[in-house]
Design an enzyme around this catalytic site. Structure first.
Site, short mmCIF file in Angstrom:
data_model
loop_
_atom_site.label_atom_id
_atom_site.label_comp_id
_atom_site.label_asym_id
_atom_site.label_seq_id
_atom_site.Cartn_x
_atom_site.Cartn_y
_atom_site.Cartn_z
N SER A 171 -3.22 -17.84 -18.61
CA SER A 171 -3.92 -16.70 -18.01
C SER A 171 -5.39 -17.01 -17.75
O SER A 171 -6.18 -16.11 -17.48
CB SER A 171 -3.81 -15.47 -18.93
OG SER A 171 -4.47 -15.71 -20.16
N HIS B 53 -9.93 18.64 12.32
CA HIS B 53 -8.93 17.92 13.10
C HIS B 53 -9.58 16.93 14.08
O HIS B 53 -9.00 16.61 15.12
CB HIS B 53 -8.03 18.89 13.88
CG HIS B 53 -7.47 19.99 13.03
ND1 HIS B 53 -6.36 19.83 12.24
CD2 HIS B 53 -7.89 21.27 12.83
CE1 HIS B 53 -6.10 20.96 11.59
NE2 HIS B 53 -7.01 21.86 11.93
N SER C 20 -17.89 -10.45 18.32
CA SER C 20 -16.59 -10.84 18.86
C SER C 20 -16.60 -12.32 19.20
O SER C 20 -17.61 -12.86 19.66
CB SER C 20 -16.27 -10.02 20.12
OG SER C 20 -15.20 -10.60 20.83
N LYS D 299 -20.25 -7.33 22.17
CA LYS D 299 -19.74 -6.46 21.11
C LYS D 299 -20.65 -6.43 19.88
O LYS D 299 -21.21 -7.44 19.47
CB LYS D 299 -18.34 -6.91 20.67
CG LYS D 299 -17.26 -6.76 21.72
CD LYS D 299 -17.02 -5.30 22.07
CE LYS D 299 -16.45 -4.47 20.93
NZ LYS D 299 -15.11 -4.94 20.51
N ASN E 249 -19.57 -4.80 16.37
CA ASN E 249 -18.45 -4.12 15.72
C ASN E 249 -18.83 -3.56 14.36
O ASN E 249 -19.60 -4.19 13.61
CB ASN E 249 -17.28 -5.08 15.56
CG ASN E 249 -16.71 -5.52 16.89
OD1 ASN E 249 -16.69 -4.75 17.85
ND2 ASN E 249 -16.25 -6.76 16.97
N GLU F 240 -15.53 -0.62 8.64
CA GLU F 240 -14.07 -0.82 8.63
C GLU F 240 -13.59 -1.37 7.30
O GLU F 240 -12.51 -1.01 6.81
CB GLU F 240 -13.69 -1.75 9.78
CG GLU F 240 -13.85 -1.09 11.15
CD GLU F 240 -13.72 -2.07 12.30
OE1 GLU F 240 -13.59 -1.61 13.44
OE2 GLU F 240 -13.76 -3.31 12.08
N TYR G 145 2.58 -4.81 -28.12
CA TYR G 145 2.09 -5.73 -27.10
C TYR G 145 3.25 -6.43 -26.40
O TYR G 145 4.24 -6.82 -27.02
CB TYR G 145 1.16 -6.80 -27.70
CG TYR G 145 0.55 -7.67 -26.63
CD1 TYR G 145 -0.56 -7.24 -25.92
CD2 TYR G 145 1.14 -8.89 -26.28
CE1 TYR G 145 -1.09 -8.01 -24.88
CE2 TYR G 145 0.61 -9.66 -25.25
CZ TYR G 145 -0.50 -9.21 -24.55
OH TYR G 145 -1.00 -9.97 -23.53
#
Length: 464
Positions: free
Chosen positions: A23, A156, A277, A283, A285, A290, A317
């Site tokens: 791990s 809306h 872009s 562009k 963006n 986003e 565990y």
């Protein structure tokens, strides 16, 4: 002698099992907390008479050396160390000999790891709450000049009524304020000490767990050893708070994406956090916004993954619990990367208040007309119907709300005809966005006087 398998098993584990069972990729970031918890455990063992003073000094000095080696890159864990705990214990024993081999007395990796995660998450939450506070302070600073800056409110995603930019920014503020409260509750859930529970059923030595809790900054020791090693509710609490925050950021990001479009034109994005872009040179963006939008489902998936891991899991565990760090650290990393960029984005947004005002066309004042008809004695449903007929006729003729000739108004209703002069798009008229804004005077509303009150309440909330 520092391998968890030693003595019990004949032969060595297979290479495939070592790879699966390790791990380290998940838990190596916990090394500072593992060293801190190990030093506190050594002090508890000294109080219990398990260690001598020279043993304790050797362990504390050795752990400090291990920490320095990790920070400098001189010590790197091996594949067969299995996890952060075994790696640090191995290196400690290499450095100090027999005292290092005594450290794991009265301790299991089961109570050790959950203690490390709680320690780590406490620091994560404190940092992210501080980042949220800075975001809220920024939103207040950006809202204050725009108490009377009109813009449409949407339902809306259709223009609905008039609000102010300040009122809208304060809506974002209160979303983050609830997030900060949720993180505070998640922080409280991290303040219960599992260490001293052993593998599952407690210890054969009565360590002073209250002193151990105080040593590590916990408020209380867990009451039940079975529950203590199996409990990951504090991870769920954090992930739930993180998912709510990520969802809020996704909503803010989605609005900024819309506002930055040429069709809206309400904001100009800062270049520093915008994308371009690969083919279209013109562009700019809204990449940052986003990615805010994308954070919502990502962190919600982390919460769902943790819930699914715990579902049906028997006490106490199980190795399944190792996956808690996969979901937890993904959410932590997502927010840690996102929050500074959100701050840059909100600080650098340029508001086009002219475009906002121009979008407040007269039809947004239709409800004000209906309310005025109610004030003149009409039942609201009749006023609503008449105003709807007025709007439809204006749309048919391609005119503003106050642009119908008197004859047209009279044909619709004598009461509407009486409103004729008040419907004109002039300062103080029913079709005036500033009048409409000022009329929203209920507590929590958009009226400038109410928003100034809200700004004061928001300032107080920051210091609560």
């Amino acid at each position: 002698m520092t391998k968890a398998r030693s003595g019990r098993f004949a032969g060595e584990p297979s290479a495939a099992f070592i790879a699966l069972n390790s791990s380290l990729a998940l838990d190596w970031r916990l090394w500072p907390e593992d060293i801190e918890g190990s030093a506190a455990h050594a002090r508890a063992l000294r109080r219990a008479g398990v260690l001598t003073d020279p043993d304790l000094r050797a362990i504390e000095d050795g752990l400090a050396r291990v920490a320095a080696e990790i920070e400098s890159g001189a010590f790197v864990p091996r594949d067969d160390d299995e996890d952060v705990h075994m790696a640090i214990e191995r290196r400690l024993t290499e450095l100090v000999g027999a005292p290092g081999a005594k450290l794991h007395t009265a301790r299991s990796r089961n109570d050790q790891v959950v203690t490390d995660v709680r320690l780590h998450l406490r620091r994560v939450i404190e940092g992210q709450r501080a980042a949220l506070l800075r975001l809220q302070e920024l939103l207040l600073a950006r809202a204050e000049p725009h108490v009377e800056t009109v813009m449409p409110a949407y339902t809306h995603l259709q223009r609905a009524q008039v609000t102010s930019l300040a009122h809208h920014l304060l809506a974002w503020f209160w979303m983050l304020d609830r997030d900060r409260d949720r993180f505070a509750a998640a922080l409280d859930a991290c303040l219960e000490l599992p260490l001293g529970s052993g593998a599952a059923v407690g210890l054969n030595r009565d360590l002073d767990r209250d002193a151990l809790a105080a040593d590590l900054g916990f408020e209380r020791a867990a009451a039940n050893s079975l529950d203590a090693v199996a409990d990951r509710d504090f991870v769920l609490d954090y992930l739930a708070a993180a998912a709510a925050l990520a969802t809020h950021l996704s909503r803010v990001g989605a609005e900024i994406v819309v506002w930055a479009s040429a069709e809206f034109g309400f904001v100009v994005l800062p270049d520093a956090v915008s994308g371009g872009s690969s083919i279209m040179p013109q562009k700019r963006n809204p990449d940052a916004a986003e990615l805010m939008r994308a954070a919502g489902p990502r962190v919600a998936a982390d919460l769902q993954g943790m819930l699914a891991t715990l579902h049906g899991l028997p006490l106490a565990y199980n190795t399944d619990l190792r996956e808690d760090k996969r979901y937890l650290f993904d959410a932590v990393d997502c927010l840690d990367a996102l929050l500074p960029v959100v701050h840059e984005l909100l600080a650098g947004l340029e508001f086009d208040t002219g475009r906002m005002a121009a979008a407040c066309d007269s039809l947004l004042m239709a409800t004000d007309v209906a309310d005025e008809l109610v004030a003149r004695g009409l039942p609201f449903r009749e006023a609503h119907h008449l105003t709807g007929a007025l709007v439809r006729r204006c749309l048919d003729l391609g005119c503003e709300l106050g642009g119908l000739p008197a004859a047209e108004l009279a044909a619709l209703s004598p009461t509407l005809a009486e409103l004729g002069p008040a419907l004109a798009a002039r300062p103080g008229g029913l079709a005036d966005p500033q009048r409409s804004l000022a009329a929203k005077s209920s507590a929590g509303g958009s009226a400038p006087a109410r928003v100034r009150e809200e700004l004061s309440h928001a300032q107080a909330a920051l210091h609560a």
